[in-house]
Design an enzyme around this catalytic site. Structure first.
Site, PDB file in Angstrom:
ATOM      1  N   ASP A 167       0.851  -1.181   0.000  1.00 31.87           N
ATOM      2  CA  ASP A 167       0.000   0.000   0.000  1.00 31.87           C
ATOM      3  C   ASP A 167       0.892   1.238   0.000  1.00 31.87           C
ATOM      4  O   ASP A 167       1.752   1.381   0.871  1.00 31.87           O
ATOM      5  CB  ASP A 167      -0.878  -0.043   1.259  1.00 31.87           C
ATOM      6  CG  ASP A 167      -1.779   1.166   1.396  1.00 31.87           C
ATOM      7  OD1 ASP A 167      -1.787   2.010   0.491  1.00 31.87           O
ATOM      8  OD2 ASP A 167      -2.470   1.252   2.420  1.00 31.87           O
ATOM      9  N   ARG A 208       6.026   2.799   9.411  1.00 28.28           N
ATOM     10  CA  ARG A 208       5.854   3.977   8.551  1.00 28.28           C
ATOM     11  C   ARG A 208       6.862   5.028   8.994  1.00 28.28           C
ATOM     12  O   ARG A 208       6.604   5.849   9.879  1.00 28.28           O
ATOM     13  CB  ARG A 208       4.421   4.500   8.628  1.00 28.28           C
ATOM     14  CG  ARG A 208       3.392   3.487   8.113  1.00 28.28           C
ATOM     15  CD  ARG A 208       1.976   4.009   8.153  1.00 28.28           C
ATOM     16  NE  ARG A 208       1.013   2.993   7.710  1.00 28.28           N
ATOM     17  CZ  ARG A 208      -0.312   3.144   7.749  1.00 28.28           C
ATOM     18  NH1 ARG A 208      -0.832   4.279   8.211  1.00 28.28           N
ATOM     19  NH2 ARG A 208      -1.105   2.178   7.335  1.00 28.28           N
ATOM     20  N   GLN A 261      -2.715  -2.781  13.251  1.00 25.47           N
ATOM     21  CA  GLN A 261      -4.130  -2.655  12.932  1.00 25.47           C
ATOM     22  C   GLN A 261      -4.701  -4.005  12.504  1.00 25.47           C
ATOM     23  O   GLN A 261      -3.970  -4.921  12.136  1.00 25.47           O
ATOM     24  CB  GLN A 261      -4.377  -1.609  11.849  1.00 25.47           C
ATOM     25  CG  GLN A 261      -3.819  -1.924  10.480  1.00 25.47           C
ATOM     26  CD  GLN A 261      -4.041  -0.794   9.482  1.00 25.47           C
ATOM     27  OE1 GLN A 261      -4.061   0.387   9.831  1.00 25.47           O
ATOM     28  NE2 GLN A 261      -4.195  -1.135   8.216  1.00 25.47           N
ATOM     29  N   ASP A 299     -13.748   7.305   5.934  1.00 20.97           N
ATOM     30  CA  ASP A 299     -13.033   7.184   7.207  1.00 20.97           C
ATOM     31  C   ASP A 299     -14.009   7.247   8.369  1.00 20.97           C
ATOM     32  O   ASP A 299     -14.934   8.083   8.372  1.00 20.97           O
ATOM     33  CB  ASP A 299     -12.024   8.326   7.379  1.00 20.97           C
ATOM     34  CG  ASP A 299     -10.851   8.229   6.419  1.00 20.97           C
ATOM     35  OD1 ASP A 299     -10.619   7.130   5.867  1.00 20.97           O
ATOM     36  OD2 ASP A 299     -10.163   9.251   6.232  1.00 20.97           O
ATOM     37  N   GLU A 310      -9.173   9.678  13.836  1.00 23.23           N
ATOM     38  CA  GLU A 310      -9.451   8.673  12.810  1.00 23.23           C
ATOM     39  C   GLU A 310      -9.188   7.275  13.357  1.00 23.23           C
ATOM     40  O   GLU A 310      -8.081   6.971  13.809  1.00 23.23           O
ATOM     41  CB  GLU A 310      -8.587   8.907  11.570  1.00 23.23           C
ATOM     42  CG  GLU A 310      -8.872   7.908  10.456  1.00 23.23           C
ATOM     43  CD  GLU A 310      -7.949   8.065   9.265  1.00 23.23           C
ATOM     44  OE1 GLU A 310      -7.578   7.031   8.675  1.00 23.23           O
ATOM     45  OE2 GLU A 310      -7.592   9.225   8.930  1.00 23.23           O
ATOM     46  N   SER A 346      -9.839   3.540   8.111  1.00 21.99           N
ATOM     47  CA  SER A 346      -9.974   3.897   6.703  1.00 21.99           C
ATOM     48  C   SER A 346     -10.463   2.643   5.994  1.00 21.99           C
ATOM     49  O   SER A 346      -9.888   1.568   6.163  1.00 21.99           O
ATOM     50  CB  SER A 346      -8.617   4.330   6.141  1.00 21.99           C
ATOM     51  OG  SER A 346      -8.655   4.447   4.743  1.00 21.99           O
TER      52      SER A 346
END
Length: 344
Positions: free
Chosen positions: A56, A110, A125, A245, A258, A261
């Protein structure tokens, strides 16, 4: 976003008790998610081969952590950002029928994240994906799945209150659906994040539809890669987009939060249109994209739900570092400790 130090922050759970609560929440959530969406657990990769189109690329500019594989002629591997496309490949490989799917316990790195209360180098996640039919590619199906996920979060909020009565529930009974274009019309002078803040504060929990597509002002509400969520197809509300979201109002930090997603994934038509819009039609030659365009992959809906974010919200923590172990700038660790925010 800059580091937020809430006024008069009170530590509601000691670190040792927090660790126990995290385990309970994670076990309970994935069991409920699996049952509600008919998902089975599969093992997730930590890295994938570069150049396959599987990883991704998030907003399109984040750099993946890479390393050479010695026994494969130094071919590059990438630590995953998420598993949005990998899961769809697995749906096809396992021949999972419509209405059923899979989920993974995904761990990612990340390295380009700006570290603050909500963002970490380490991402954990639940990545999930469900096979659907052509008739399911509509806004009603998307909303139904969103409601199921939100109801699980509500159940866990009640569970936390039963275990720790001083952590009182704050979420509304229902989540509010709103398209990004509607938000723009409501608050035309505000930035996308400020629009989110206005709506999240007003409703407590919102699902913003149409993330990635350009709005009437010529700008998208937020970035979204062109090759997993469908943000271009017209929906029954008269707007573009079958994705969005889940955003909650975080009363500790006084900001939008958030949690997930997600969306109905691109079909062949939407993929080609979105690749063209984003100026990257050459991706059609990558392995994942060729498989999708040739009809080898099933139609699907899927998303990611932040594990640490869920725990942070439900346990009413001020920093994601209170519920996960990662690396933080020394000045951030020191400043947080002054206010009884202890990063793991």
């Amino acid at each position: 976003m800059a580091l937020i130090i809430p006024k008069q922050y009170k530590l509601k759970l000691l670190p040792e008790t927090t660790e126990q609560a995290i385990k309970t929440l994670k076990v309970s959530f994935q069991e409920k998610l699996s049952k509600s969406l008919n998902l089975r657990r599969v093992t997730a990769p930590l890295f994938v081969l570069a150049g396959t189109g599987i990883n991704d690329d998030l907003n399109g500019h984040e750099r993946a952590v890479t390393f050479p594989i010695k026994c494969m002629g130094d071919r590059k591997a990438e630590v995953v950002h998420s598993l949005a496309k990998w899961k769809r490949l697995k749906l096809g490989a396992y021949g999972i029928a419509p209405g059923y799917g899979l989920y993974t316990d995904m761990n990612a790195i990340r390295s380009d994240e700006d570290l603050d209360n909500l963002h970490s180098l380490y991402v954990d996640q639940w990545d999930w994906e469900q096979t659907i039919t052509e008739q399911d590619r509509n806004l009603d199906y998307l909303k139904d799945v969103v409601r199921k996920i939100y109801n699980i979060v509500k159940e866990l909020e009640s569970q936390v209150y039963a275990d720790f009565p001083h952590i009182t529930p704050i979420l509304p009974d229902k989540i509010t659906f709103i398209h990004a274009e509607e938000l723009l019309q409501m608050y035309p002078t505000l930035s996308p994040k400020d629009r989110e803040a206005k709506a999240a504060r007003k409703y407590g929990a919102i699902f913003i539809i149409g993330i990635g597509g350009k709005l009437s002002n010529g700008e998208p509400h937020d970035g979204r890669a062109p090759d997993y969520d469908d943000w271009i197809s017209m929906n029954s509300d008269g707007y573009n987009g079958l994705n969005g979201d889940i955003i909650l109002w975080n009363s500790i930090l006084e900001c939008p939060f958030e949690l997930s997603s997600m969306g109905i994934r691109v079909d062949r038509i939407a993929l080609r249109r979105q690749l063209e819009i984003c100026g990257c039609p050459e991706r059609e030659m990558l392995d994942f994209h060729k498989a999708l365009l040739s009809g080898e992959l099933p139609l699907s809906i899927g998303g990611g739900i932040g594990q640490s974010r869920l725990c942070m919200f439900l346990l009413q923590k001020a920093h994601i570092g209170e519920v996960q172990a990662s690396i933080w700038p020394e000045d951030q660790i020191t400043e947080c400790a002054k206010h009884h925010i202890y990063l793991l």
